[in-house]
Design a protein around this motif. Structure first.
Motif, PDB file in Angstrom:
ATOM      1  N   GLU A  38       0.858  -1.181   0.000  1.00 29.65           N
ATOM      2  CA  GLU A  38       0.000   0.000   0.000  1.00 29.65           C
ATOM      3  C   GLU A  38       0.895   1.232   0.000  1.00 29.65           C
ATOM      4  OE1 GLU A  38      -3.146  -0.181   2.842  1.00 29.65           O
ATOM      5  OE2 GLU A  38      -3.470  -2.328   2.518  1.00 29.65           O
ATOM      6  N   PRO A  39       0.375   2.374  -0.468  1.00 30.11           N
ATOM      7  CA  PRO A  39       1.201   3.592  -0.586  1.00 30.11           C
ATOM      8  C   PRO A  39       1.879   3.956   0.732  1.00 30.11           C
ATOM      9  CG  PRO A  39      -0.893   3.891  -1.704  1.00 30.11           C
ATOM     10  CD  PRO A  39      -0.993   2.578  -0.985  1.00 30.11           C
ATOM     11  N   GLY A  40       3.172   4.235   0.643  1.00 29.35           N
ATOM     12  CA  GLY A  40       3.920   4.657   1.819  1.00 29.35           C
ATOM     13  C   GLY A  40       4.342   3.526   2.746  1.00 29.35           C
ATOM     14  N   GLU A  41       4.052   2.311   2.351  1.00 29.90           N
ATOM     15  CA  GLU A  41       4.397   1.161   3.185  1.00 29.90           C
ATOM     16  C   GLU A  41       5.295   0.194   2.413  1.00 29.90           C
ATOM     17  OE1 GLU A  41       2.229   2.763   6.212  1.00 29.90           O
ATOM     18  OE2 GLU A  41       3.356   0.874   6.356  1.00 29.90           O
ATOM     19  N   GLY A  42       5.940  -0.716   3.159  1.00 31.68           N
ATOM     20  CA  GLY A  42       6.669  -1.780   2.498  1.00 31.68           C
ATOM     21  C   GLY A  42       5.726  -2.907   2.124  1.00 31.68           C
ATOM     22  N   PRO A  43       6.124  -3.781   1.211  1.00 38.25           N
ATOM     23  CA  PRO A  43       5.279  -4.928   0.838  1.00 38.25           C
ATOM     24  C   PRO A  43       5.052  -5.848   2.036  1.00 38.25           C
ATOM     25  CG  PRO A  43       7.049  -4.601  -0.757  1.00 38.25           C
ATOM     26  CD  PRO A  43       7.354  -3.728   0.419  1.00 38.25           C
ATOM     27  N   VAL A  44       3.873  -6.497   2.036  1.00 38.75           N
ATOM     28  CA  VAL A  44       3.521  -7.443   3.084  1.00 38.75           C
ATOM     29  C   VAL A  44       3.169  -8.777   2.435  1.00 38.75           C
ATOM     30  CG1 VAL A  44       1.905  -7.988   4.941  1.00 38.75           C
ATOM     31  CG2 VAL A  44       2.702  -5.644   4.635  1.00 38.75           C
TER      32      VAL A  44
ATOM     33  N   PRO B   8      16.797   7.672   7.591  1.00 41.15           N
ATOM     34  CA  PRO B   8      15.600   8.462   7.873  1.00 41.15           C
ATOM     35  C   PRO B   8      14.433   7.988   7.010  1.00 41.15           C
ATOM     36  CG  PRO B   8      17.021   9.648   6.369  1.00 41.15           C
ATOM     37  CD  PRO B   8      17.761   8.387   6.725  1.00 41.15           C
ATOM     38  N   SER B   9      13.243   8.462   7.277  1.00 42.66           N
ATOM     39  CA  SER B   9      12.097   8.100   6.448  1.00 42.66           C
ATOM     40  C   SER B   9      12.093   8.902   5.155  1.00 42.66           C
ATOM     41  CB  SER B   9      10.790   8.311   7.213  1.00 42.66           C
ATOM     42  OG  SER B   9      10.713   9.639   7.687  1.00 42.66           O
ATOM     43  N   ASN B  10      12.608  10.115   5.240  1.00 46.31           N
ATOM     44  CA  ASN B  10      12.735  10.973   4.063  1.00 46.31           C
ATOM     45  C   ASN B  10      14.095  11.659   4.100  1.00 46.31           C
ATOM     46  OD1 ASN B  10      10.111  11.289   2.404  1.00 46.31           O
ATOM     47  ND2 ASN B  10       9.417  11.319   4.519  1.00 46.31           N
ATOM     48  N   LYS B  11      14.705  11.791   2.908  1.00 47.23           N
ATOM     49  CA  LYS B  11      15.987  12.462   2.820  1.00 47.23           C
ATOM     50  C   LYS B  11      16.038  13.245   1.516  1.00 47.23           C
ATOM     51  CE  LYS B  11      20.412  13.254   3.704  1.00 47.23           C
ATOM     52  NZ  LYS B  11      20.855  14.058   4.886  1.00 47.23           N
ATOM     53  N   ALA B  88      14.533   7.750  -5.357  1.00 48.00           N
ATOM     54  CA  ALA B  88      13.674   6.558  -5.303  1.00 48.00           C
ATOM     55  C   ALA B  88      13.376   6.270  -3.836  1.00 48.00           C
ATOM     56  CB  ALA B  88      14.360   5.348  -5.928  1.00 48.00           C
ATOM     57  N   VAL B  89      12.561   5.252  -3.601  1.00 48.00           N
ATOM     58  CA  VAL B  89      12.373   4.735  -2.248  1.00 48.00           C
ATOM     59  C   VAL B  89      13.296   3.530  -2.081  1.00 48.00           C
ATOM     60  CG1 VAL B  89      10.778   3.673  -0.609  1.00 48.00           C
ATOM     61  CG2 VAL B  89      10.003   5.539  -2.096  1.00 48.00           C
ATOM     62  N   TYR B  90      14.076   3.550  -1.027  1.00 54.33           N
ATOM     63  CA  TYR B  90      14.996   2.451  -0.745  1.00 54.33           C
ATOM     64  C   TYR B  90      14.399   1.620   0.385  1.00 54.33           C
ATOM     65  CZ  TYR B  90      18.240   4.628  -3.901  1.00 54.33           C
ATOM     66  OH  TYR B  90      18.811   5.134  -5.036  1.00 54.33           O
ATOM     67  N   LEU B  91      14.133   0.359   0.079  1.00 52.55           N
ATOM     68  CA  LEU B  91      13.475  -0.546   1.009  1.00 52.55           C
ATOM     69  C   LEU B  91      14.456  -1.587   1.528  1.00 52.55           C
ATOM     70  CD1 LEU B  91      10.234  -1.094  -1.051  1.00 52.55           C
ATOM     71  CD2 LEU B  91      10.253  -0.200   1.259  1.00 52.55           C
ATOM     72  N   CYS B  92      14.367  -1.850   2.813  1.00 53.34           N
ATOM     73  CA  CYS B  92      15.169  -2.892   3.447  1.00 53.34           C
ATOM     74  C   CYS B  92      14.215  -3.989   3.925  1.00 53.34           C
ATOM     75  CB  CYS B  92      15.931  -2.294   4.627  1.00 53.34           C
ATOM     76  SG  CYS B  92      16.821  -3.488   5.635  1.00 53.34           S
ATOM     77  N   ALA B  93      14.655  -5.223   3.840  1.00 50.64           N
ATOM     78  CA  ALA B  93      13.853  -6.354   4.324  1.00 50.64           C
ATOM     79  C   ALA B  93      14.760  -7.338   5.039  1.00 50.64           C
ATOM     80  CB  ALA B  93      13.135  -7.049   3.169  1.00 50.64           C
ATOM     81  N   GLN B 107       9.483   0.493   6.171  1.00 50.75           N
ATOM     82  CA  GLN B 107       8.629   1.423   5.429  1.00 50.75           C
ATOM     83  C   GLN B 107       9.394   2.173   4.354  1.00 50.75           C
ATOM     84  OE1 GLN B 107       6.669   3.731   8.583  1.00 50.75           O
ATOM     85  NE2 GLN B 107       4.808   2.591   8.089  1.00 50.75           N
ATOM     86  N   GLY B 108      10.711   2.017   4.355  1.00 50.44           N
ATOM     87  CA  GLY B 108      11.507   2.618   3.304  1.00 50.44           C
ATOM     88  C   GLY B 108      12.025   4.006   3.639  1.00 50.44           C
ATOM     89  N   THR B 109      13.042   4.410   2.900  1.00 45.53           N
ATOM     90  CA  THR B 109      13.569   5.777   2.933  1.00 45.53           C
ATOM     91  C   THR B 109      13.332   6.386   1.565  1.00 45.53           C
ATOM     92  OG1 THR B 109      15.292   5.338   4.567  1.00 45.53           O
ATOM     93  CG2 THR B 109      15.616   7.225   3.092  1.00 45.53           C
ATOM     94  N   ARG B 110      12.584   7.497   1.539  1.00 49.42           N
ATOM     95  CA  ARG B 110      12.354   8.195   0.276  1.00 49.42           C
ATOM     96  C   ARG B 110      13.498   9.176   0.075  1.00 49.42           C
ATOM     97  NH1 ARG B 110       8.395   8.782  -3.187  1.00 49.42           N
ATOM     98  NH2 ARG B 110       6.940   7.659  -1.816  1.00 49.42           N
TER      99      ARG B 110
END
Lengths: 111, 114
Positions: A38-44, B8-11, B88-93, B107-110
């Protein structure tokens, strides 16, 4: 080249309609996963399928893994606005530890 | 922690500057991934850490990108001399281990490069 091909790229339907999203590849996978983002979230994670021909149901969502373990589908029955989101398939190759994702299908369910 | 935490959440950064993005995985998870996601697109694999094994860096787009994971826990993704195309949005898992296990995402870093 894209390891996992998803189709369609975009899908907009009315509440109550059914929809199917596809994930295809020329490679064989040990398992395949479906995620929703969903927007602003990571995949679930929604589901993991591991056996060729396997069918899993999660409420109104039905997931199928192809017999040859190269493709999968996600079917939503009687879609609701809460189903709106980006649906992503993901898989690991037989000799590959990294989790690769398809480009995703953006689903919009209109009330 | 309860989940994967990114900061951070945004940079917002100026072109040419270096940035560091941080990821705190779920405690006990041995596998950690970094992905990049452009607006409305899927996830582009960047790098993968598994325990004490050498990381899989095959997805890093250029030598301006690097990542490390200290003590098998916290990871930092560094982008040197940022370019506008890095926005971009950088996502960690993280996941419990490799294999058919669930990947839990932050939730990622934009990142916006101006």
């Amino acid at each position: 080249t894209q390891l996992l091909e998803q189709s369609p790229q975009f899908l907009s339907i009315q509440e109550g309609e059914n929809l199917t999203v596809y994930c295809n590849s020329s490679s064989v996978f040990s398992s395949l996963q479906w995620y929703r983002q969903e927007p602003g979230e990571g995949p679930v994670l929604l589901v993991t399928v591991v056996t060729g021909g396997e069918v899993k149901k999660l409420k109104r969502l039905t997931f199928q893994f192809g017999d040859a373990r190269k493709d999968s589908s996600l079917h939503i029955t009687a879609a609701q606005p809460g189903d709106t989101g980006l649906y992503l398939c993901a898989a690991r190759g037989s000799n590959d530890y990294k989790l690769s994702f398809g480009a995703g299908t953006t689903v919009t369910v209109r009330a | 922690g309860a989940g994967v935490s990114q900061s951070p959440s945004n940079k917002v950064t100026e072109k040419g500057k270096d940035v560091e993005l941080r990821c705190d995985p779920i405690s006990g998870h041995t596998a950690l991934y970094w992905y990049r996601q452009s607006l409305g697109q899927g996830l582009e694999f960047l790098i993968y850490f598994q325990g004490n094994s050498a990381p899989d860096k095959s997805g890093l787009p250029s030598d301006r990108f690097s990542a490390e994971r200290t003590g098998g826990s916290v990871s930092t993704l560094t982008i040197q001399r940022t370019q506008q195309e890095d926005s971009a949005v950088y996502l960690c898992a993280s996941s419990l281990r490799w294999g058919n296990t669930e990947a839990f995402f932050g939730q990622g870093t934009r990142l916006t490069v101006v």
